[in-house]
Every structure is written in C-alpha cells, then in structure tokens.
Design an enzyme around this catalytic site. Structure first.
Site, PDB file in Angstrom:
ATOM      1  N   LYS A 165      -1.916  12.807  -5.210  1.00  0.00           N
ATOM      2  CA  LYS A 165      -2.746  11.621  -4.943  1.00  0.00           C
ATOM      3  C   LYS A 165      -4.195  12.095  -5.043  1.00  0.00           C
ATOM      4  O   LYS A 165      -4.910  12.264  -4.051  1.00  0.00           O
ATOM      5  CB  LYS A 165      -2.405  11.025  -3.571  1.00  0.00           C
ATOM      6  CG  LYS A 165      -2.901   9.598  -3.414  1.00  0.00           C
ATOM      7  CD  LYS A 165      -2.279   8.950  -2.190  1.00  0.00           C
ATOM      8  CE  LYS A 165      -3.068   7.725  -1.745  1.00  0.00           C
ATOM      9  NZ  LYS A 165      -3.151   6.642  -2.715  1.00  0.00           N
TER      10      LYS A 165
HETATM   11  N1  PMP Z   1       0.700   3.977  -6.582  1.00  0.00           N
HETATM   12  C1  PMP Z   1      -0.619   4.170  -6.378  1.00  0.00           C
HETATM   13  C2  PMP Z   1      -1.498   4.402  -7.562  1.00  0.00           C
HETATM   14  C3  PMP Z   1      -1.154   4.148  -5.082  1.00  0.00           C
HETATM   15  O1  PMP Z   1      -2.466   4.330  -4.892  1.00  0.00           O
HETATM   16  C4  PMP Z   1      -0.301   3.902  -3.994  1.00  0.00           C
HETATM   17  C5  PMP Z   1      -0.861   3.858  -2.597  1.00  0.00           C
HETATM   18  N2  PMP Z   1      -0.893   5.150  -2.021  1.00  0.00           N
HETATM   19  C6  PMP Z   1       1.070   3.703  -4.239  1.00  0.00           C
HETATM   20  C7  PMP Z   1       1.525   3.749  -5.546  1.00  0.00           C
HETATM   21  C8  PMP Z   1       2.026   3.443  -3.118  1.00  0.00           C
HETATM   22  O2  PMP Z   1       2.208   4.597  -2.338  1.00  0.00           O
HETATM   23  P1  PMP Z   1       2.537   4.528  -0.783  1.00  0.00           P
HETATM   24  O3  PMP Z   1       3.657   3.563  -0.609  1.00  0.00           O
HETATM   25  O4  PMP Z   1       2.929   5.925  -0.443  1.00  0.00           O
HETATM   26  O5  PMP Z   1       1.304   4.079  -0.090  1.00  0.00           O
END
Ligand code: PMP
Length: 296
Positions: free
Chosen positions: A154
């Site tokens: 991330k």
């Molecule tokens: N894809 C992207 C590009 C994101 O920024 C997020 C948010 N973190 C997600 C998917 C979903 O991830 P999560 O459920 O872990 O928040």
C-alpha cells in the site's frame, strides 16, 4: 459548498515517531525522501465504538508494505496497535478513520537513500461515509503489472494514478473511476475492491495485481456464511452487461452499492443489501477498546 477544515490546522494530537505531538506541529521537512521519491507506505483503518476493525492485520500490512519498498518500519505490530489505540483515545474519538504512515526522511537526497530514517506517524479524524450514491466511469489509467510496480504494497506512489483517475471521473460528473488491470480485466476503483452479482453468484476480480483488501476478504467470508457462492477470477469488462448488482468494499468505503457505470444503471439488489447489513452488524459488534492501550 461546506467550508473545508484544512488537515494541517486542527485541534488534537498526532502520534509521531513515538510521541504525542500537537496536531499543528506534526510537520516534516520539504527535503524528505518520501515526498520526492515516493518512499512512503500507509494504511487506512476505521474504529467503531472505540475499537479498530482488524487493527492487527492493518499494522502488519503497514510493516509488510514497508518491507516491499525495502525498509523496516521501526515498530512492532504490537507497538503500532498500542500507538493507534492511544492516539484515538488521546483525541477522544470513538468512531473514526485512522491513517498510519511510514516514510523515508531527509537524511539523504537522491534515488538511493539507504541510511535515511524511517519516520512513522498515526493520525485519526472523524470521517463519515466515503461514497454517497456511487457512480463510476472508465479510468484513464490501468493498474500496473506486478513486474512494473510493487503492487502488493500500500505504497503512496501507486495512488498517483488513482488521484489523476478520480479527478478525471469527478470532472465528468462521476463519483470514482473503474480501473482495469494491465491485461484489460476489471480491477478495482481508486480506493476499493469490486464485487459483481451474476445470476445469484458473487464474482470478484482475482487480486493478483492490486490490493487484496481486508474488507474484501471479510465480505467474502460473510457471503459464504450466508451460503452465497463466491468466485475469484479474471473478469472481462464486457461481462458487466450480464451483471444484476455491483458493489465495492474498502475500509473507507465499507460496503457501497454502485448505481451506475457510465451509461449502465444498477439497482441495489438483495445480495448487496444483505452484505451491507452483515458488514454493519459485524463492525458494530466490535468489543470495547482494550483497557491495556497505553496513552503514550
Ligand atoms: N484497493 C485500493 C486501491 C485501496 O486504496 C483500498 C483501501 N485500502 C482497497 C482496495 C481496500 O482495502 P481494505 O479493505 O483493506 O481497506
């Protein structure tokens, strides 16, 4: 338009390299490697009733994201968990969004920055629904291939194309952009994973070049508990023609129905509604925050 409260001018506290710092004093130097070269990773979390949903998984993902970018976050998962709870309490919040991040500092400039300090901050603020009445349009950019970018991290740098795509979508009157992957399969929005309902079965893109969201995995579990079949696979955009329901999942987005993709319109169907409800029940059933979190 409501007056915006700038993010650098608020009351409260931010946890910054092990200290509670007054919100307005949580600064960094302009010559920070993370700003110039994108050596920054972050998390997005939500607290419900004073407890962060899946906190330990988020803290672990922050550390893993840093490792993928070649640095060690200088705190353990347990320390990040405790710091997160402490900053939420210090700000007096119960339901809030949490933003931990880690970045290379200003000790070295240039592409190589082997000896830079890894800084860590955790901020939190009250944030309501991320999307309202979500509509999507095709994105300008595609998600990069795994051999061209650290797609499992991330990493802040990966959001550069997301902001461009989201701004373009907003200019065209849509809420967000629907991104394809490097092969042309459906991928995700700029900040949430995608689910489609086709003839009573849930289909979701196989997360082989984008984030396998913590909410995504939770919703797959909830769907299976309800007895729904869930298929993770590569999905061609033409298949949208056969879709009865569509929704997105993410920490900020929670479970949000998609009402339109360009000229295609969708109803909020029964499977989506049941999963919105199940996710709400699960997050609202969080235990009260552990009394052991230290206010340091
Ligand atoms: N894809 C992207 C590009 C994101 O920024 C997020 C948010 N973190 C997600 C998917 C979903 O991830 P999560 O459920 O872990 O928040």
């Amino acid at each position: 338009m409501a007056e915006l409260l700038p993010f650098d001018d608020r009351d409260g506290y931010i946890w910054y390299n092990g200290e509670m710092v007054a919100w307005r004093d949580a600064k960094l130097h302009v010559l920070s490697h993370g700003l110039h070269y994108g050596s920054c990773v972050f998390e997005g979390e939500r607290a419900y009733g004073g407890t962060v949903f899946k906190l330990t998984q988020h803290s672990q993902r922050l550390i893993d994201s840093g490792k993928i970018l070649g640095f060690d976050v200088p705190y353990s998962v347990a320390e990040l968990d405790a710091a997160t709870m402490a900053v939420i309490r210090k700000n007096g919040f119960s339901d809030c969004y949490v933003r931990p991040l880690a970045w290379r500092g200003s000790e070295q400039m240039g592409v190589s920055a082997q000896h830079s300090r890894i800084n860590v901050a955790i901020a939190t603020w009250e944030w309501g629904a991320y999307y309202s009445d979500l509509t999507l349009t095709r994105a300008l950019y595609q998600r990069p291939a795994p051999n061209t970018a650290p797609v499992k991290s991330k990493a802040a740098g990966l959001y550069m194309i997301c902001t461009i795509c989201k701004h373009d979508a907003e200019r065209k009157g849509f809420g967000d952009a629907l991104m394809l992957d490097y092969r042309g399969y459906l991928a995700e929005t700029t900040g949430a994973n995608l689910f489609l309902v086709i003839d009573g079965v849930l289909h979701t893109p196989a997360p082989d070049c984008f984030l396998d969201g913590i909410t995504r995995r939770t919703v797959i579990e909830l769907a299976r508990q309800r007895g729904y079949e869930v298929v993770e696979r590569h999905i061609r955009p033409e298949e949208l023609e056969n879709v009865q329901e569509i929704f997105v999942t993410g920490t900020a987005a929670e479970v949000t129905p998609v009402r339109a993709i360009d000229e295609m319109k969708f109803q909020v169907g029964p499977i989506t509604s049941s999963l919105v409800e199940d996710f709400r029940a699960l997050t609202r059933a969080q235990p009260v925050a552990a009394a052991t979190a230290r206010a340091s």
